[in-house]
Write a protein that holds these residues in place. Structure first.
Motif, PDB file in Angstrom:
ATOM      1  N   SER A 136       0.404  -1.360   0.149  1.00  0.00           N
ATOM      2  CA  SER A 136       0.057   0.353   0.202  1.00  0.00           C
ATOM      3  C   SER A 136       0.635   1.234   0.101  1.00  0.00           C
ATOM      4  CB  SER A 136      -0.947   0.142   0.787  1.00  0.00           C
ATOM      5  OG  SER A 136       0.002   0.320   2.468  1.00  0.00           O
ATOM      6  N   ILE A 137       2.151   1.308  -0.339  1.00  0.00           N
ATOM      7  CA  ILE A 137       3.444   2.226  -0.058  1.00  0.00           C
ATOM      8  C   ILE A 137       3.202   2.578  -1.170  1.00  0.00           C
ATOM      9  CG2 ILE A 137       5.415   3.154   1.036  1.00  0.00           C
ATOM     10  CD1 ILE A 137       3.476   2.265   3.554  1.00  0.00           C
ATOM     11  N   ASP A 138       3.482   3.842  -1.842  1.00  0.00           N
ATOM     12  CA  ASP A 138       4.252   4.345  -2.605  1.00  0.00           C
ATOM     13  C   ASP A 138       4.711   4.026  -3.211  1.00  0.00           C
ATOM     14  OD1 ASP A 138       1.446   5.969  -4.090  1.00  0.00           O
ATOM     15  OD2 ASP A 138       1.127   6.362  -1.436  1.00  0.00           O
ATOM     16  N   TYR A 139       5.793   4.772  -2.507  1.00  0.00           N
ATOM     17  CA  TYR A 139       7.155   4.710  -2.246  1.00  0.00           C
ATOM     18  C   TYR A 139       8.076   4.274  -1.394  1.00  0.00           C
ATOM     19  CZ  TYR A 139       5.923   8.705  -5.771  1.00  0.00           C
ATOM     20  OH  TYR A 139       5.316   9.244  -6.326  1.00  0.00           O
ATOM     21  N   VAL A 140       8.614   2.349  -1.603  1.00  0.00           N
ATOM     22  CA  VAL A 140       9.763   1.884  -0.764  1.00  0.00           C
ATOM     23  C   VAL A 140      10.597   2.469  -1.333  1.00  0.00           C
ATOM     24  CG1 VAL A 140       9.868  -0.024   0.125  1.00  0.00           C
ATOM     25  CG2 VAL A 140       7.611   0.348   0.092  1.00  0.00           C
ATOM     26  N   ALA A 141      11.779   2.631  -0.118  1.00  0.00           N
ATOM     27  CA  ALA A 141      13.382   2.629  -1.406  1.00  0.00           C
ATOM     28  C   ALA A 141      14.067   3.105  -0.064  1.00  0.00           C
ATOM     29  CB  ALA A 141      13.579   5.275  -1.586  1.00  0.00           C
ATOM     30  N   ASP A 142      15.429   2.316  -0.430  1.00  0.00           N
ATOM     31  CA  ASP A 142      16.290   2.256   0.201  1.00  0.00           C
ATOM     32  C   ASP A 142      16.766   3.576  -0.066  1.00  0.00           C
ATOM     33  OD1 ASP A 142      18.785  -0.358   0.509  1.00  0.00           O
ATOM     34  OD2 ASP A 142      19.269   1.742  -0.493  1.00  0.00           O
ATOM     35  N   ILE A 143      18.137   2.866   2.321  1.00  0.00           N
ATOM     36  CA  ILE A 143      18.513   4.847   2.297  1.00  0.00           C
ATOM     37  C   ILE A 143      19.310   6.224   1.382  1.00  0.00           C
ATOM     38  CG2 ILE A 143      20.522   3.157   3.210  1.00  0.00           C
ATOM     39  CD1 ILE A 143      19.304   5.437   5.647  1.00  0.00           C
ATOM     40  N   ARG A 144      19.797   4.170   0.525  1.00  0.00           N
ATOM     41  CA  ARG A 144      20.720   5.459  -1.244  1.00  0.00           C
ATOM     42  C   ARG A 144      20.386   5.727  -1.917  1.00  0.00           C
ATOM     43  NH1 ARG A 144      23.497  -0.118  -2.030  1.00  0.00           N
ATOM     44  NH2 ARG A 144      21.610  -0.927  -2.366  1.00  0.00           N
ATOM     45  N   GLU A 145      18.485   5.617  -1.997  1.00  0.00           N
ATOM     46  CA  GLU A 145      18.291   6.744  -2.685  1.00  0.00           C
ATOM     47  C   GLU A 145      17.399   7.606  -1.957  1.00  0.00           C
ATOM     48  OE1 GLU A 145      15.738   3.064  -3.640  1.00  0.00           O
ATOM     49  OE2 GLU A 145      16.428   2.771  -4.996  1.00  0.00           O
ATOM     50  N   ALA A 146      17.707   7.778  -0.312  1.00  0.00           N
ATOM     51  CA  ALA A 146      16.598   8.849  -0.081  1.00  0.00           C
ATOM     52  C   ALA A 146      17.203  10.402  -0.009  1.00  0.00           C
ATOM     53  CB  ALA A 146      17.064   8.399   1.834  1.00  0.00           C
ATOM     54  N   ASP A 147      17.759  10.730  -0.672  1.00  0.00           N
ATOM     55  CA  ASP A 147      18.178  11.941  -1.016  1.00  0.00           C
ATOM     56  C   ASP A 147      17.105  11.906  -2.602  1.00  0.00           C
ATOM     57  OD1 ASP A 147      19.398  12.583   0.920  1.00  0.00           O
ATOM     58  OD2 ASP A 147      21.817  12.700  -0.260  1.00  0.00           O
ATOM     59  N   SER A 148      17.517  11.087  -3.043  1.00  0.00           N
ATOM     60  CA  SER A 148      16.309  11.519  -4.436  1.00  0.00           C
ATOM     61  C   SER A 148      14.813  11.501  -4.318  1.00  0.00           C
ATOM     62  CB  SER A 148      16.855  10.173  -5.597  1.00  0.00           C
ATOM     63  OG  SER A 148      16.356   8.925  -4.946  1.00  0.00           O
ATOM     64  N   LEU A 149      14.408  10.572  -2.900  1.00  0.00           N
ATOM     65  CA  LEU A 149      13.233  10.699  -2.819  1.00  0.00           C
ATOM     66  C   LEU A 149      13.084  11.305  -2.015  1.00  0.00           C
ATOM     67  CD1 LEU A 149      10.752   8.890  -2.239  1.00  0.00           C
ATOM     68  CD2 LEU A 149      11.427   8.187  -0.989  1.00  0.00           C
ATOM     69  N   ILE A 150      13.414  11.969  -1.096  1.00  0.00           N
ATOM     70  CA  ILE A 150      13.369  13.587  -0.627  1.00  0.00           C
ATOM     71  C   ILE A 150      12.548  14.522  -1.872  1.00  0.00           C
ATOM     72  CG2 ILE A 150      13.769  14.983   0.841  1.00  0.00           C
ATOM     73  CD1 ILE A 150      15.107  13.138   2.018  1.00  0.00           C
ATOM     74  N   LYS A 151      14.099  14.831  -3.096  1.00  0.00           N
ATOM     75  CA  LYS A 151      13.748  16.013  -3.572  1.00  0.00           C
ATOM     76  C   LYS A 151      13.186  15.415  -4.654  1.00  0.00           C
ATOM     77  CE  LYS A 151      16.857  17.776  -7.582  1.00  0.00           C
ATOM     78  NZ  LYS A 151      18.075  17.389  -8.452  1.00  0.00           N
ATOM     79  N   SER A 152      12.230  14.552  -4.612  1.00  0.00           N
ATOM     80  CA  SER A 152      11.550  14.542  -5.252  1.00  0.00           C
ATOM     81  C   SER A 152      10.240  14.486  -4.766  1.00  0.00           C
ATOM     82  CB  SER A 152      11.478  12.685  -6.338  1.00  0.00           C
ATOM     83  OG  SER A 152       9.793  12.839  -6.930  1.00  0.00           O
ATOM     84  N   ILE A 153       9.419  14.164  -3.661  1.00  0.00           N
ATOM     85  CA  ILE A 153       9.020  15.090  -3.012  1.00  0.00           C
ATOM     86  C   ILE A 153       8.664  16.489  -2.410  1.00  0.00           C
ATOM     87  CG2 ILE A 153       7.050  14.654  -0.346  1.00  0.00           C
ATOM     88  CD1 ILE A 153       8.731  11.290  -0.370  1.00  0.00           C
ATOM     89  N   SER A 154       9.532  16.705  -2.484  1.00  0.00           N
ATOM     90  CA  SER A 154       9.978  18.045  -2.028  1.00  0.00           C
ATOM     91  C   SER A 154       9.261  19.326  -3.175  1.00  0.00           C
ATOM     92  CB  SER A 154      11.470  18.847  -2.203  1.00  0.00           C
ATOM     93  OG  SER A 154      12.173  17.817  -0.708  1.00  0.00           O
ATOM     94  N   ALA A 155       9.556  18.827  -4.353  1.00  0.00           N
ATOM     95  CA  ALA A 155       9.568  19.432  -5.910  1.00  0.00           C
ATOM     96  C   ALA A 155       7.960  19.363  -6.323  1.00  0.00           C
ATOM     97  CB  ALA A 155      10.464  18.817  -6.994  1.00  0.00           C
ATOM     98  N   GLU A 156       7.428  18.232  -5.663  1.00  0.00           N
ATOM     99  CA  GLU A 156       5.753  18.200  -5.999  1.00  0.00           C
ATOM    100  C   GLU A 156       5.269  18.626  -5.199  1.00  0.00           C
ATOM    101  OE1 GLU A 156       2.405  14.717  -5.508  1.00  0.00           O
ATOM    102  OE2 GLU A 156       4.164  14.212  -6.281  1.00  0.00           O
ATOM    103  N   ILE A 157       5.464  19.820  -3.256  1.00  0.00           N
ATOM    104  CA  ILE A 157       5.123  20.001  -1.864  1.00  0.00           C
ATOM    105  C   ILE A 157       5.624  20.909  -2.001  1.00  0.00           C
ATOM    106  CG2 ILE A 157       4.116  17.842  -0.973  1.00  0.00           C
ATOM    107  CD1 ILE A 157       6.468  18.327   0.891  1.00  0.00           C
ATOM    108  N   GLY A 158       6.429  21.618  -2.807  1.00  0.00           N
ATOM    109  CA  GLY A 158       6.592  23.073  -2.801  1.00  0.00           C
ATOM    110  C   GLY A 158       7.465  23.326  -1.934  1.00  0.00           C
TER     111      GLY A 158
END
Length: 232
Positions: free
Chosen positions: A120-142
């Protein structure tokens, strides 16, 4: 009382219509009830369990040294730490299960429930992908995708002189103990991060119920060790 129950308590949020994101370790699923009609996007960052346990051990030892306390062995750390900490953290915190339910559930059933959760989780990321995940989410919510790093291992190591314990430093006994106490966590990481479709094998799994009943003994030993430097 919080004894034998989850400690997460949902609180009413003021001006919740203005909230774009919630982040933290101790969030329960019922927090979503505060946002009726809102689109909920869930994300979680996982880490390979054995490396996570070593990282957590090193972090705690350096923190104790900074606080003027003593360190103790990795073996004592393992025995004092809950079996499959990630799996049981998700069950207890996110699904808000009481301790008695965790004891009653079989390992196979826990794996099934957690598979449903992670599906049910939209994004399951490895810790090495944390920066890219945060960047993607941050861009979406501004919001800004960057923040100053704090409490890093390099910073703590420079302050304490602690020699980082790595996999190769472990004894054969500790390696076997680590493997058996993280079998379910390893299954979840392999299934949802590495996308491996192997079934969960409980034969390599330490007993949660037995561990929970003997763990207080090791927690007491841990407390004595870090306070007085006595480490059996």
């Amino acid at each position: 009382m919080d004894l034998f129950t989850h400690k997460y308590r949902r609180k009413r949020l003021d001006r919740h219509d203005e909230i774009k994101a919630i982040s933290g370790h101790f969030i329960g699923k019922s927090v979503e009830d505060l946002f009726p009609g809102r689109r909920i996007v869930r994300s979680i960052i996982l880490r390979e369990p054995e490396s996570m346990m070593l990282s957590y051990y090193n972090y705690r030892m350096m923190r104790y040294l900074i606080q003027g306390q003593h360190t103790y062995s990795f073996s004592l750390f393992l025995r004092a730490t809950r079996v499959n900490p990630v799996a049981h953290f998700l069950l207890e915190r996110w699904l808000e299960m009481p301790w008695f339910q965790l004891v009653r559930l079989s390992d196979e059933r826990k794996a099934e429930i957690l598979d449903e959760v992670l599906a049910s989780i939209d994004y399951v990321a490895d810790i090495r992908e944390a920066d890219s995940l945060i960047k993607s989410i941050s861009a979406e919510i501004g919001i800004s995708p960057e923040a100053p790093r704090r409490n890093s291992a390099d910073e703590h190591q420079a302050m304490t002189g602690w020699k980082i314990v790595r996999p190769g430093d472990l004894s054969a006994t500790d390696r076997a103990l680590l493997k058996s106490r993280t079998a379910l966590d390893q299954y979840l990481w392999s299934r949802w991060v590495r996308k491996e479709m192997k079934p969960f094998d409980r034969r390599a799994q330490s007993s949660f119920a037995l561990s929970e009943f003997v763990r207080p003994k090791y927690q007491i030993e841990r407390r004595i060790a870090r306070r007085f430097g006595v480490n059996a």
